[in-house]
Design a protein around this motif. Sequence first.
Motif, PDB file in Angstrom:
ATOM      1  N   ALA A  73       0.663  -1.301  -0.008  1.00 62.50           N
ATOM      2  CA  ALA A  73      -0.184   0.101   0.162  1.00 62.50           C
ATOM      3  C   ALA A  73       0.808   1.193  -0.005  1.00 62.50           C
ATOM      4  CB  ALA A  73      -0.754  -0.159   1.253  1.00 62.50           C
ATOM      5  N   TRP A  74       0.587   2.124  -0.719  1.00 58.13           N
ATOM      6  CA  TRP A  74       1.146   3.413  -0.654  1.00 58.13           C
ATOM      7  C   TRP A  74       0.219   4.544  -0.187  1.00 58.13           C
ATOM      8  CZ3 TRP A  74       3.011   3.924  -6.520  1.00 58.13           C
ATOM      9  CH2 TRP A  74       4.207   3.097  -6.727  1.00 58.13           C
ATOM     10  N   LEU A  88       0.135  -2.254   7.650  1.00 56.08           N
ATOM     11  CA  LEU A  88       0.751  -2.914   8.120  1.00 56.08           C
ATOM     12  C   LEU A  88       0.047  -4.058   9.171  1.00 56.08           C
ATOM     13  CD1 LEU A  88       3.988  -0.706   9.350  1.00 56.08           C
ATOM     14  CD2 LEU A  88       3.610  -2.165   7.174  1.00 56.08           C
ATOM     15  N   TYR A  89      -0.797  -3.466   9.619  1.00 60.80           N
ATOM     16  CA  TYR A  89      -1.987  -4.382  10.278  1.00 60.80           C
ATOM     17  C   TYR A  89      -2.242  -5.456   9.587  1.00 60.80           C
ATOM     18  CZ  TYR A  89      -2.654  -0.168  13.545  1.00 60.80           C
ATOM     19  OH  TYR A  89      -2.342   1.020  14.292  1.00 60.80           O
ATOM     20  N   VAL A  94       4.326  -1.096   3.252  1.00 57.09           N
ATOM     21  CA  VAL A  94       3.964   0.158   3.000  1.00 57.09           C
ATOM     22  C   VAL A  94       5.092   0.921   2.396  1.00 57.09           C
ATOM     23  CG1 VAL A  94       3.537   2.314   4.339  1.00 57.09           C
ATOM     24  CG2 VAL A  94       2.289   0.315   5.031  1.00 57.09           C
ATOM     25  N   ASP A  95       4.760   1.776   1.389  1.00 60.44           N
ATOM     26  CA  ASP A  95       5.859   2.788   0.812  1.00 60.44           C
ATOM     27  C   ASP A  95       5.079   4.194   0.658  1.00 60.44           C
ATOM     28  OD1 ASP A  95       8.026   3.784  -0.274  1.00 60.44           O
ATOM     29  OD2 ASP A  95       8.051   2.484  -2.083  1.00 60.44           O
ATOM     30  N   PRO A 125       1.329  -1.082  -6.277  1.00 59.51           N
ATOM     31  CA  PRO A 125       0.622  -0.967  -5.281  1.00 59.51           C
ATOM     32  C   PRO A 125      -0.815  -1.700  -5.423  1.00 59.51           C
ATOM     33  CG  PRO A 125       0.400   0.892  -6.041  1.00 59.51           C
ATOM     34  CD  PRO A 125       1.366   0.190  -6.913  1.00 59.51           C
ATOM     35  N   LYS A 126      -1.424  -2.479  -4.421  1.00 61.17           N
ATOM     36  CA  LYS A 126      -2.807  -2.872  -4.356  1.00 61.17           C
ATOM     37  C   LYS A 126      -3.643  -1.774  -3.884  1.00 61.17           C
ATOM     38  CE  LYS A 126      -5.791  -7.007  -3.287  1.00 61.17           C
ATOM     39  NZ  LYS A 126      -5.656  -8.408  -2.887  1.00 61.17           N
TER      40      LYS A 126
END
Length: 386
Positions: A73-74, A88-89, A94-95, A125-126
């Motif tokens: 995910a960005w 992160l959960y 992450v970026d 990214p998704k």
Amino acid sequence: MIPYGRQSIEEEDIRAVVETLASDWLTQGPAVPRFEAALCAATGAAHAVAVNSATSALHVACLALGLGPGDVAWTVPNTFVASANCALYCGAQVDFVDIDPETYNLDIGALETKLVAAETAGRLPKVLIPVHFGGLSCDMKEIAALAARYGFRVIEDASHAIGGTYEGRPVGDCRYSDICVFSFHPVKIVTTGEGGAALTNDPALAEAMRLLRSHGITRDPQAMSGEEKGPWVYEQQMLGFNYRMTDIAAALGASQMRRLDSFVAKRTALADRYDALLGNLPVARPLRRSDRNSAWHLYVIGLGDGKDSGALRAGVFEHMRAAGVGVNVHYIPVHWQPYYRSLGFRRGDFPGAEQFYACALTLPLFPDLSYDDQEKVVATLSEVLA
């Protein structure tokens, strides 16, 4: 001390909460769907799922979109950590995408460049989580076009932006996103004490988020697959959480929503007045855009040119606080946090967000801020910058 933000509570709000306290329902009662209906009416979204914080809303939104291990995910660095933590959960990575130095929102050019490189590397990214910083909407039409081209989903982090508009329509209508998240923390536009909501036009996403907020459990007989029958029967259909909003909080929120337009109008008038009062001071004022109206959660000024701004900002901050003006700073770049440094991020990774942080100072802004107090804010700032 003049705070940087403060809730506005009137007798009508207190009466709504007291009526709920005297009712048969303190949680999972009629106030939550009433609040959700008010959110849909204000934004035009088809569905609203109220939860106990905007962080919870971001989490269930990510899960509903299928974000998980192996995905990325960005989001942007100049936000509260929850905008990144939610991915992160879910076990995802992450970026970040750097920000536009004028809007303080996600830089569309930087996003497009990063997407081209990610496609080449096979690491698109998704989910993208653009943040409407300070209450000003991101360039959602351009983001939606890139989402269609590269196949990612979009969660608007509109924690700052309920009551704002984009292209003449309310932020939260989800025209250009899959899900939009609001925050109802006390310093936000509307408060429930603590709380959040995820809005969507997709009934399947709405149902998934409703399940996720309450342990993954349904009591709807039509949705059950098991053989057990009876009015007491419930089924856990996924691994969910206890993210429910109480009726007490929702009653306050529904009452507050009646004043949403008034809250934003007062914030806008104060922001306009700041623009005029600060006109002769060596500060950068927030950008205005003709195609969108900010909800004015924050009024952030820029000090200096970014080279020695850290020392300047520290001096101004200390002077203002000592004089009883509760300025604040939004935000320390997320990738500077020790936890994110442990993931491999470093200072210098996102220079736009870092330069903005070095210059940024948030001035007090809330509906009940008096003109006299606003003038004190500006006079105190003038003293230290003289």
